[in-house]
Design a protein around this motif. Structure first.
Motif, short mmCIF file in Angstrom:
data_model
loop_
_atom_site.label_atom_id
_atom_site.label_comp_id
_atom_site.label_asym_id
_atom_site.label_seq_id
_atom_site.Cartn_x
_atom_site.Cartn_y
_atom_site.Cartn_z
N ALA A 147 0.83 -1.21 0.00
CA ALA A 147 0.00 0.00 0.00
C ALA A 147 0.86 1.26 0.00
O ALA A 147 0.51 2.26 -0.64
N LYS A 148 2.01 1.21 0.67
CA LYS A 148 2.88 2.39 0.72
C LYS A 148 3.40 2.77 -0.66
O LYS A 148 3.43 3.93 -1.04
N LYS A 149 3.81 1.75 -1.44
CA LYS A 149 4.32 2.03 -2.78
C LYS A 149 3.23 2.61 -3.67
O LYS A 149 3.47 3.53 -4.45
N LYS A 150 2.01 2.06 -3.57
CA LYS A 150 0.90 2.59 -4.36
C LYS A 150 0.62 4.04 -4.00
O LYS A 150 0.40 4.89 -4.88
N ALA A 151 0.65 4.34 -2.72
CA ALA A 151 0.39 5.72 -2.27
C ALA A 151 1.47 6.67 -2.79
O ALA A 151 1.17 7.78 -3.22
N LYS A 152 2.74 6.21 -2.78
CA LYS A 152 3.82 7.04 -3.31
C LYS A 152 3.65 7.32 -4.80
O LYS A 152 3.86 8.43 -5.27
N LYS A 153 3.28 6.26 -5.56
CA LYS A 153 3.07 6.44 -7.00
C LYS A 153 1.96 7.43 -7.29
O LYS A 153 2.06 8.29 -8.16
N LYS A 154 0.86 7.32 -6.53
CA LYS A 154 -0.25 8.25 -6.72
C LYS A 154 0.17 9.67 -6.40
O LYS A 154 -0.18 10.62 -7.11
N ALA A 155 0.93 9.84 -5.32
CA ALA A 155 1.39 11.18 -4.94
C ALA A 155 2.29 11.77 -6.01
O ALA A 155 2.20 12.96 -6.32
N LYS A 156 3.16 10.92 -6.61
CA LYS A 156 4.04 11.41 -7.68
C LYS A 156 3.25 11.85 -8.90
O LYS A 156 3.53 12.86 -9.53
N LYS A 157 2.24 11.05 -9.27
CA LYS A 157 1.41 11.41 -10.42
C LYS A 157 0.68 12.73 -10.20
O LYS A 157 0.61 13.58 -11.08
N LYS A 158 0.16 12.92 -8.98
CA LYS A 158 -0.52 14.17 -8.68
C LYS A 158 0.44 15.35 -8.73
O LYS A 158 0.12 16.41 -9.24
N ALA A 159 1.64 15.14 -8.20
CA ALA A 159 2.64 16.22 -8.21
C ALA A 159 3.02 16.60 -9.63
O ALA A 159 3.22 17.77 -9.94
N LYS A 160 3.14 15.58 -10.51
CA LYS A 160 3.48 15.86 -11.91
C LYS A 160 2.39 16.67 -12.60
O LYS A 160 2.63 17.57 -13.39
N LYS A 161 1.13 16.32 -12.30
CA LYS A 161 0.02 17.04 -12.92
C LYS A 161 -0.04 18.49 -12.44
O LYS A 161 -0.30 19.41 -13.20
N LYS A 162 0.21 18.69 -11.14
CA LYS A 162 0.11 20.03 -10.59
C LYS A 162 1.29 20.90 -10.99
O LYS A 162 1.14 22.11 -11.18
N ALA A 163 2.48 20.30 -11.09
CA ALA A 163 3.68 21.10 -11.39
C ALA A 163 3.59 21.69 -12.78
O ALA A 163 3.26 21.00 -13.75
N PRO A 164 3.86 22.98 -12.92
CA PRO A 164 3.81 23.61 -14.26
C PRO A 164 4.96 23.13 -15.13
O PRO A 164 6.05 22.85 -14.62
N ARG A 165 4.69 23.00 -16.38
CA ARG A 165 5.74 22.57 -17.32
C ARG A 165 6.78 23.66 -17.50
O ARG A 165 6.44 24.83 -17.64
N LYS A 166 8.04 23.22 -17.48
CA LYS A 166 9.11 24.18 -17.66
C LYS A 166 9.32 24.47 -19.13
O LYS A 166 9.16 23.60 -19.98
N LYS A 167 9.72 25.68 -19.39
CA LYS A 167 10.01 26.04 -20.77
C LYS A 167 11.33 25.41 -21.20
O LYS A 167 12.17 25.07 -20.39
N ALA A 168 11.51 25.29 -22.49
CA ALA A 168 12.71 24.64 -23.01
C ALA A 168 13.97 25.41 -22.65
O ALA A 168 15.03 24.86 -22.50
N THR A 169 13.81 26.74 -22.51
CA THR A 169 14.98 27.57 -22.23
C THR A 169 15.33 27.59 -20.75
O THR A 169 16.36 28.09 -20.36
N GLN A 170 14.43 27.06 -19.90
CA GLN A 170 14.65 27.11 -18.46
C GLN A 170 15.68 26.07 -18.04
O GLN A 170 15.62 24.92 -18.47
N ALA A 171 16.61 26.44 -17.21
CA ALA A 171 17.65 25.52 -16.75
C ALA A 171 17.07 24.54 -15.75
O ALA A 171 16.19 24.90 -14.96
N PRO A 172 17.52 23.27 -15.75
CA PRO A 172 17.00 22.30 -14.79
C PRO A 172 17.45 22.63 -13.37
O PRO A 172 18.48 23.26 -13.15
#
Length: 373
Positions: free
Chosen positions: A63-88
């Motif tokens: 259950a812990k791994k599933k919860a982590k995966k779900k949290a990562k997916k949500k974070a990816k959706k919420k995080a704004p996409r970086k522009k190509a010129t933006q440094a990592p």
């Protein structure tokens, strides 16, 4: 007369028996079976499709791994996409930190094999002497490339070998001390005498930020400058200090200068002082010691006793020195405890031992991602 004869004839004839009527017995008939019901006509069904192959059941995850995966997916959706010129972020550092392979190798100086010299290890062996230094440096380069080494400490790196190394690698590697050429293209004699220990690195992955030398007692106590280089990883920005060294071995038995332990001990004290100085000035920058100590477990135990440095199989909190479980010798890779040394080994392949009289010591390094370096 005629009537009498007729009667006598009739009397001779057998009389016909008249059947008596018997009482008719009631015949018991078997019970009549009920008439079979006619089955209703079968309905014609369409031909069945072949059953689909069932996919293998998915492995159930905790259950812990599933919860982590779900949290990562949500974070990816919420995080704004970086522009190509933006440094990592973190200057492009990978998820697991900065990873590279480091090595230490005494490649056997040219003076031991060239111009008719016979190495003591081969003097009484039927396999003959080592090949000349130019042939051996080719073998050494192949080993460095094959095992994907990016940083190394090289000992007994002499003039002929340095020139061949840079010519054959097409200046893919950089080094310190930097080769100082004279007008005829040869390495400076002064530089050659004072230095046979070098730090080398691949230009495509590292660059030198600062370089210096520290005085270490060598044979007969002669002070020799040995390099310390601050390198920066071009991809991640991580910085490391790298020190290449060579401590003196004992002299011939029954000689006046057989015991050289005092010079080795003095060299180890200076190395520990150098590490303490670098850590005090830059506590986030790891320090690596690569070299030929001419000592086995004594060097590992003395250098890691304070808890600042670590080596292969050294566990923190253990009072007794933990010796490696794999075959080891006198060539060492030590580092400060903020890095992980993995897959530490001494290679003794045919190519390695044809290029030099020492094994190739190498390890995989992982530097965790810091806040800033």
């Amino acid at each position: 007369m005629q009537e009498g004869e007729a009667l006598s004839r009739l009397a001779r004839l057998p009389q016909a028996r008249v059947p008596q009527k018997k009482s008719a017995a009631k015949k018991t008939e078997p019970p009549k079976k009920p008439p079979k019901k006619k089955a209703p006509p079968k309905k014609t069904e369409p031909p069945k499709k072949p059953p689909k192959k069932k996919a293998p059941p998915k492995k159930t995850e905790p259950a812990k791994k599933k919860a982590k995966k779900k949290a990562k997916k949500k974070a990816k959706k919420k995080a704004p996409r970086k522009k190509a010129t933006q440094a990592p972020t973190q200057k492009g550092r990978t998820k697991g930190g900065t990873r590279f392979r480091i090595a230490s190798w005494n490649i056997l100086g040219a003076s031991h094999t060239d111009n008719g010299a016979i190495h003591p290890k081969r003097a009484n062996v039927g396999s003959g002497n080592y090949a000349d230094s130019k042939t051996r440096i080719r073998m050494a380069i192949k080993s460095l490339n094959r095992y994907k080494i990016t940083v190394a400490g090289i000992q007994e790196f002499q003039q002929v070998q340095i020139e061949a190394f840079h010519r054959l690698t097409n200046n893919v590697w950089d080094q310190f001390p930097a080769p100082a050429y004279e007008s005829d293209g040869k390495i400076s004699v002064a530089r050659r005498k004072s230095h046979e220990n070098f730090v080398v690195w691949r230009k495509s992955q590292w660059e030198a930020v600062r370089a210096e030398s520290i005085p270490i007692p060598y044979f007969d106590g002669r002070i020799t400058d040995m390099p310390v280089v601050l390198l920066k990883n071009l991809k991640t920005g991580a910085k490391i200090y790298v020190h290449s060294f060579h401590l003196p071995k004992d002299g011939p038995k029954n000689s006046d200068r057989f015991d050289r332990s005092e010079f080795r001990d003095a060299g180890m004290r200076r190395q520990l002082a150098m590490v303490a100085e670098k850590r005090a000035a830059n506590p986030n920058i790891p320090v690596f010691l690569l070299g030929d100590a001419n000592l086995k477990h004594e060097y590992l135990c003395k250098m890691t006793r304070s808890g600042v440095l670590t080596g292969f199989n050294v566990k923190p909190g253990k009072r007794k020195c933990q010796l490696p479980k794999v075959p080891y010798g006198i060539d060492w890779i030590l580092a400060t405890r903020d890095v992980a040394l993995k897959r530490y080994r001494h290679l003794r392949t045919r190519r390695v031992l044809s290029a030099a009289d020492h094994p190739l010591a190498l390890a995989d390094v992982v530097i965790p991602n810091p806040t800033r370096r």
